[in-house]
Each structure stands twice: as structure tokens, then as C-alpha cells.
Design a protein around this motif. Structure first.
Motif, PDB file in Angstrom:
ATOM      1  N   MET A 153      62.590 -24.517 -30.383  1.00 19.08           N
ATOM      2  CA  MET A 153      61.923 -23.450 -31.103  1.00 19.08           C
ATOM      3  C   MET A 153      62.788 -22.930 -32.248  1.00 19.08           C
ATOM      4  O   MET A 153      62.264 -22.476 -33.236  1.00 19.08           O
ATOM      5  N   ALA A 154      64.083 -23.022 -32.088  1.00 15.35           N
ATOM      6  CA  ALA A 154      64.976 -22.513 -33.127  1.00 15.35           C
ATOM      7  C   ALA A 154      64.825 -23.292 -34.432  1.00 15.35           C
ATOM      8  O   ALA A 154      65.134 -22.770 -35.500  1.00 15.35           O
ATOM      9  N   GLN A 155      64.345 -24.522 -34.343  1.00 14.36           N
ATOM     10  CA  GLN A 155      64.199 -25.360 -35.537  1.00 14.36           C
ATOM     11  C   GLN A 155      62.837 -25.210 -36.208  1.00 14.36           C
ATOM     12  O   GLN A 155      62.565 -25.874 -37.209  1.00 14.36           O
ATOM     13  N   LYS A 156      61.977 -24.354 -35.678  1.00 14.36           N
ATOM     14  CA  LYS A 156      60.637 -24.202 -36.254  1.00 14.36           C
ATOM     15  C   LYS A 156      60.667 -23.900 -37.754  1.00 14.36           C
ATOM     16  O   LYS A 156      59.930 -24.534 -38.510  1.00 14.36           O
ATOM     17  N   PRO A 157      61.487 -22.967 -38.244  1.00 16.95           N
ATOM     18  CA  PRO A 157      61.494 -22.708 -39.691  1.00 16.95           C
ATOM     19  C   PRO A 157      61.850 -23.950 -40.514  1.00 16.95           C
ATOM     20  O   PRO A 157      61.263 -24.191 -41.574  1.00 16.95           O
ATOM     21  N   LEU A 158      62.779 -24.758 -40.010  1.00 14.09           N
ATOM     22  CA  LEU A 158      63.134 -25.991 -40.714  1.00 14.09           C
ATOM     23  C   LEU A 158      61.932 -26.932 -40.773  1.00 14.09           C
ATOM     24  O   LEU A 158      61.579 -27.448 -41.840  1.00 14.09           O
ATOM     25  N   PHE A 159      61.286 -27.159 -39.623  1.00 15.20           N
ATOM     26  CA  PHE A 159      60.114 -28.030 -39.580  1.00 15.20           C
ATOM     27  C   PHE A 159      59.026 -27.515 -40.518  1.00 15.20           C
ATOM     28  O   PHE A 159      58.449 -28.283 -41.288  1.00 15.20           O
ATOM     29  N   GLU A 160      58.751 -26.230 -40.425  1.00 24.53           N
ATOM     30  CA  GLU A 160      57.693 -25.639 -41.246  1.00 24.53           C
ATOM     31  C   GLU A 160      57.990 -25.790 -42.736  1.00 24.53           C
ATOM     32  O   GLU A 160      57.090 -25.995 -43.539  1.00 24.53           O
ATOM     33  N   SER A 161      59.271 -25.706 -43.114  1.00 22.70           N
ATOM     34  CA  SER A 161      59.617 -25.821 -44.532  1.00 22.70           C
ATOM     35  C   SER A 161      59.271 -27.208 -45.071  1.00 22.70           C
ATOM     36  O   SER A 161      58.927 -27.350 -46.243  1.00 22.70           O
ATOM     37  N   TYR A 162      59.344 -28.223 -44.243  1.00 21.93           N
ATOM     38  CA  TYR A 162      58.981 -29.582 -44.661  1.00 21.93           C
ATOM     39  C   TYR A 162      57.480 -29.844 -44.487  1.00 21.93           C
ATOM     40  O   TYR A 162      56.818 -30.363 -45.378  1.00 21.93           O
ATOM     41  N   ILE A 163      56.966 -29.501 -43.323  1.00 18.87           N
ATOM     42  CA  ILE A 163      55.579 -29.836 -42.998  1.00 18.87           C
ATOM     43  C   ILE A 163      54.598 -29.074 -43.881  1.00 18.87           C
ATOM     44  O   ILE A 163      53.573 -29.611 -44.283  1.00 18.87           O
ATOM     45  N   SER A 164      54.920 -27.827 -44.234  1.00 25.81           N
ATOM     46  CA  SER A 164      53.983 -27.024 -45.032  1.00 25.81           C
ATOM     47  C   SER A 164      53.764 -27.612 -46.420  1.00 25.81           C
ATOM     48  O   SER A 164      52.757 -27.328 -47.064  1.00 25.81           O
ATOM     49  N   LYS A 165      54.667 -28.446 -46.897  1.00 25.30           N
ATOM     50  CA  LYS A 165      54.533 -29.057 -48.219  1.00 25.30           C
ATOM     51  C   LYS A 165      53.872 -30.426 -48.167  1.00 25.30           C
ATOM     52  O   LYS A 165      53.765 -31.096 -49.179  1.00 25.30           O
ATOM     53  N   HIS A 194      50.757 -31.527 -47.490  1.00 26.54           N
ATOM     54  CA  HIS A 194      49.353 -31.714 -47.860  1.00 26.54           C
ATOM     55  C   HIS A 194      48.585 -32.456 -46.760  1.00 26.54           C
ATOM     56  O   HIS A 194      47.595 -33.114 -47.031  1.00 26.54           O
ATOM     57  N   GLN A 195      49.057 -32.390 -45.527  1.00 27.69           N
ATOM     58  CA  GLN A 195      48.415 -33.078 -44.405  1.00 27.69           C
ATOM     59  C   GLN A 195      47.962 -32.047 -43.384  1.00 27.69           C
ATOM     60  O   GLN A 195      48.595 -31.022 -43.219  1.00 27.69           O
ATOM     61  N   ASN A 196      46.891 -32.381 -42.674  1.00 30.28           N
ATOM     62  CA  ASN A 196      46.375 -31.473 -41.659  1.00 30.28           C
ATOM     63  C   ASN A 196      46.233 -32.147 -40.303  1.00 30.28           C
ATOM     64  O   ASN A 196      45.551 -31.643 -39.432  1.00 30.28           O
ATOM     65  N   GLY A 197      46.846 -33.302 -40.116  1.00 30.44           N
ATOM     66  CA  GLY A 197      46.734 -34.018 -38.849  1.00 30.44           C
ATOM     67  C   GLY A 197      47.499 -33.336 -37.733  1.00 30.44           C
ATOM     68  O   GLY A 197      48.381 -32.497 -37.964  1.00 30.44           O
ATOM     69  N   SER A 198      47.186 -33.732 -36.510  1.00 32.48           N
ATOM     70  CA  SER A 198      47.815 -33.104 -35.346  1.00 32.48           C
ATOM     71  C   SER A 198      49.326 -33.302 -35.324  1.00 32.48           C
ATOM     72  O   SER A 198      50.058 -32.459 -34.823  1.00 32.48           O
ATOM     73  N   GLU A 199      49.797 -34.423 -35.883  1.00 36.20           N
ATOM     74  CA  GLU A 199      51.238 -34.669 -35.902  1.00 36.20           C
ATOM     75  C   GLU A 199      51.930 -33.903 -37.020  1.00 36.20           C
ATOM     76  O   GLU A 199      53.144 -34.005 -37.187  1.00 36.20           O
ATOM     77  N   CYS A 200      51.174 -33.124 -37.765  1.00 39.59           N
ATOM     78  CA  CYS A 200      51.732 -32.315 -38.850  1.00 39.59           C
ATOM     79  C   CYS A 200      51.779 -30.843 -38.465  1.00 39.59           C
ATOM     80  O   CYS A 200      51.852 -29.975 -39.322  1.00 39.59           O
ATOM     81  N   ALA A 201      51.742 -30.567 -37.180  1.00 39.09           N
ATOM     82  CA  ALA A 201      51.783 -29.178 -36.700  1.00 39.09           C
ATOM     83  C   ALA A 201      52.971 -29.017 -35.746  1.00 39.09           C
ATOM     84  O   ALA A 201      53.084 -29.761 -34.761  1.00 39.09           O
TER      85      ALA A 201
END
Length: 187
Positions: A1-13, A15-22
Motif C-alpha cells: 500500500m505504501a507504493q500506491k502513490p508511485l503506481f498511481e503516478s505512472y498508471i494515471s498517465k 490512457h488505459q482503463n483495463g483492470s490491470e491498470c488499477a
């Protein structure tokens, strides 16, 4: 959970909405699918093992000009074993084609996400949702006294116990439900 901000910083850019992008999906399935991650050349990389096959999810972030070097390093890491990348959407495919033309793509229809518009799912209107509406009507007929209630702290254990029982009862038909059971508990 501590890495969520890191993941979100990459995933939010992405342009994908698939389940593996959450992030939430990656988090709850991390143990079942042996999800490992790293950042290389400013790409977030996710390595997954499913049905004894290792593969990568599309890379998130990075610069187009660094993609060929990244792909070469990933292939070298596999040392002659098959190299696969899953979850490639049109945006990523176009990106790959710009800098690495000639790659081979294979659609895996059995693993596509199914996405419904909220208003269509709420009303089950239209021919596309006819089957779901039939299931709903059969359920209402068989259980006329059913109630809907939001999941709260008061009923959460009842929901978890139900999910666990259901998975246990159906596991003989589908062994992957063991993972489903763990993901439900993790969520």
C-alpha cells in the motif's frame, strides 16, 4: 500500500482503463498472480505469473525513444524463454508501432475486460444485457423476499463468510476460485 502513490503516478498517465491498470486490482491479486514490479528507464514494469506463464503487463510511463532498449533488456532477461506482454490496448499498440514497427500482436478474447455503462447496467436495458436481465428476473422470482443493503462494518463479516463459502463450494469446478477467495479477503 505504501507504493500506491508511485503506481498511481505512472498508471494515471497511461490512457488505459483495463483492470490491470488499477492499483486496487493489482494489489488484491498480487499474491495469486505473483505480481512483481520495478521502475526501469522511467517505466513502471509489472511482471505476472498466471497458469505457470511469466509475462509483463504493458509498460507504464517512460519515453518512446527508450522503449526499444527496455524491450531488448526484458528479452535478454528471459534468456531464450518465450517473452510475452499482455494488456496492450490501442494506445500502447500505437506507441509501440511508432518506435518498434513490425511487432506481432495476438488478441486474447477470453481475457478481455467487459465494461458496461453505469446507466445501462442499472436498468439492464438493451439487447446486449438481455441475458443479465433474464438472470435478474429469475433471481427475483426465486427469492421474492431478497433485500439489498450496502456493505458496512456491521455486515462485512457476513459478506466475507458468504464469499468464502461460495468459493469453497465451487472450487472443484474451478480451482482458480482459491485466488478469488484470497482476493475477496484482501479487498
Amino acid at each position: 500500500m505504501a507504493q500506491k502513490p508511485l503506481f498511481e503516478s505512472y498508471i494515471s498517465k497511461s490512457h488505459q482503463n483495463g483492470s490491470e491498470c488499477a492499483f486496487s486490482n493489482l494489489f488484491i491479486w498480487r499474491d495469486c498472480y505473483h505480481i512483481y514490479w520495478c521502475v526501469a528507464h522511467d517505466f513502471l514494469l509489472l511482471k505476472v505469473k498466471r497458469n505457470n506463464v511469466d509475462f509483463y503487463i504493458q509498460p507504464f510511463g517512460g519515453r518512446d525513444e527508450d522503449l526499444p532498449r527496455l524491450m531488448q533488456e526484458l528479452k535478454e532477461e528471459h534468456q531464450g524463454k518465450p517473452f510475452e506482454m499482455h494488456g496492450i490496448y490501442d494506445f500502447t499498440k500505437e506507441r509501440f508501432e511508432r518506435v518498434m514497427p513490425g511487432l506481432t500482436y495476438e488478441e486474447d478474447r477470453d481475457n478481455w475486460d467487459y465494461v458496461y455503462l453505469q446507466e445501462k447496467l442499472a436498468t439492464l436495458s438493451g439487447r446486449k444485457l438481455h441475458g443479465q436481465k433474464n438472470h435478474y428476473n429469475a433471481f427475483v422470482k426465486a427469492h421474492p423476499d431478497f433485500v439489498y443493503e450496502p456493505i458496512t462494518m456491521d455486515n462485512m463479516m457476513e459478506c466475507l463468510n458468504f464469499g468464502e463459502r461460495w468459493c469453497d463450494e465451487h472450487m472443484a469446478e474451478d480451482p482458480s476460485l482459491l485466488c478469488e477467495k484470497y482476493a475477496i479477503q484482501e479487498a
